[in-house]
Design an enzyme around this catalytic site. Structure first.
Site, PDB file in Angstrom:
ATOM      1  N   HIS A 220      41.314  31.328  41.824  1.00 43.81           N
ATOM      2  CA  HIS A 220      40.184  33.068  41.513  1.00 43.81           C
ATOM      3  C   HIS A 220      41.152  33.329  40.575  1.00 43.81           C
ATOM      4  O   HIS A 220      42.408  33.548  40.495  1.00 43.81           O
ATOM      5  CB  HIS A 220      39.989  33.647  43.349  1.00 43.81           C
ATOM      6  CG  HIS A 220      38.621  32.789  44.056  1.00 43.81           C
ATOM      7  ND1 HIS A 220      39.378  33.038  44.947  1.00 43.81           N
ATOM      8  CD2 HIS A 220      38.013  32.470  43.551  1.00 43.81           C
ATOM      9  CE1 HIS A 220      38.007  32.285  45.804  1.00 43.81           C
ATOM     10  NE2 HIS A 220      37.301  32.165  44.700  1.00 43.81           N
ATOM     11  N   CYS A 307      41.178  39.086  49.381  1.00 45.64           N
ATOM     12  CA  CYS A 307      40.262  38.686  49.945  1.00 45.64           C
ATOM     13  C   CYS A 307      39.853  38.848  51.140  1.00 45.64           C
ATOM     14  O   CYS A 307      39.106  38.685  51.979  1.00 45.64           O
ATOM     15  CB  CYS A 307      40.833  37.233  50.294  1.00 45.64           C
ATOM     16  SG  CYS A 307      41.902  35.843  48.619  1.00 45.64           S
TER      17      CYS A 307
HETATM   18  N1  GLY Z   1      40.735  28.864  51.769  1.00 47.09           N
HETATM   19  C1  GLY Z   1      40.076  29.713  51.119  1.00 47.09           C
HETATM   20  C2  GLY Z   1      39.489  29.582  50.371  1.00 47.09           C
HETATM   21  O1  GLY Z   1      39.382  28.347  49.514  1.00 47.09           O
HETATM   22  O2  GLY Z   1      37.864  29.696  49.713  1.00 47.09           O
END
Ligand code: GLY
Length: 312
Positions: A220, A307
């Site tokens: 991300h 997150c």
């Molecule tokens: N384990 C978090 C993701 O890959 O979105």
């Protein structure tokens, strides 16, 4: 209790403003009336505005939503190859994370574990929360698509304006970094251009803006970037030389501590993952007050500090 500290802070600031107002007025015993000098009035208004700006600025984030990890987290998506997370330890670390959010002045709403969705503790990915609206994401990972429904219901209590990214667009908000009213959107395996363009249109509708950034190596965007206000941008790897970010004061994170690039600015404190001394020193030297949180079990699932919460 939810919103208790926000309520107390508001009471204090408005009490201060009220006291200032009272002091502006003087009793004229000859004419049996109160009067207030015009010039004093102007000064008073300036002071009140300044106090409110300082208060609002420092309290940029007031609330957070987190979700307790479920036992099914061991089946979460991962590329980390560092073994299965220890569930009991993950619960302890999650509780410490929650405490850290509280210490930064946030009231935290804790959602129950959702065993149907192994990655659902990573709530940040399913919604983008702005000052004007909430935008529900459409996660790129198939196993995560079902995470949005309940969060959408929860957010309706906080937001009048809600938007939603729809197929064929897909976006995970771990790919979105807020800098004031501008939002950088990473194009990754989880976020496509069609989704990013939908988000940009929603942002424009509410007077904000967005732009896309092509990602090469990271899961991300915020895996390798964090904006810490005051023009300071934490960056590592592919982002260090990206032209889109060269106007920021870049706080470089070394490759061997790249996990620490996912840190969070929260009301004048910065939360960083535990165990990254060089990164800690870099941020301390930049003048930040640091709070370390151990999230080793979430790292095993490619999850970073950011997150684990929705902050607004
Ligand atoms: N384990 C978090 C993701 O890959 O979105």
């Amino acid at each position: 209790m939810l919103f208790k500290s926000e309520f107390l802070a508001k009471v204090l600031i408005y009490f201060q403003c009220f006291s200032l107002l009272i002091n502006r007025f003087q009793y004229d015993a000859n004419n049996y009336q109160y009067h207030c000098d015009r010039v004093e009035n102007v000064f008073f208004i300036i002071i009140v505005i300044e106090r409110i700006i300082v208060y609002e600025g420092k309290q940029m984030f007031r609330r957070a939503i987190v979700r307790t990890p479920g036992k099914s987290m061991v089946n979460g998506l991962t590329t980390a190859k560092s073994g299965l997370p220890d569930y009991e330890l993950a619960l302890v670390q999650h509780a410490e994370y929650l405490n850290a959010l509280n210490e930064c002045g946030l009231d935290v709403l804790v959602l129950e574990a959702d065993e149907q969705h192994p990655d659902s503790t990573f709530v940040e990915d399913v919604a983008l929360l702005t000052r004007e609206c909430a935008i529900m994401m459409n996660p790129g990972a198939l196993s995560r698509k079902g995470e949005t429904a309940e969060i959408k219901k929860v957010l309706k209590d906080y937001y009048t304006h809600m938007e939603e990214v729809l197929d064929p667009g897909m976006v995970e908000a771990g790919d979105i970094m807020m800098v004031g009213s501008h939002f950088y959107i990473g194009l990754s395996e989880r976020t496509n251009d069609k989704g990013a363009q939908q988000v940009i249109e929603f942002l424009k509708k509410y007077g904000m803006s967005g732009s896309v950034v092509k990602l090469d190596n990271v899961l991300h965007l915020k895996t390798g970037l964090a904006y810490l206000e005051q023009n300071n941008l934490v960056a590592c790897g592919e982002f260090l030389s990206n032209p889109a970010f060269q106007h920021y004061n870049i706080l470089k994170i070394d490759d061997d501590e790249s996990y620490a690039a996912n840190c969070i600015w929260l009301n004048d404190k910065v939360l960083i993952p535990k165990g990254f001394p060089k990164s800690r020193e870099t941020l301390e030297n930049a003048g930040y007050s640091i709070k370390e949180v151990d999230v080793s079990e979430f790292r095993k699932l490619d999850g970073g500090l950011s997150c684990l919460s929705l902050r607004f």
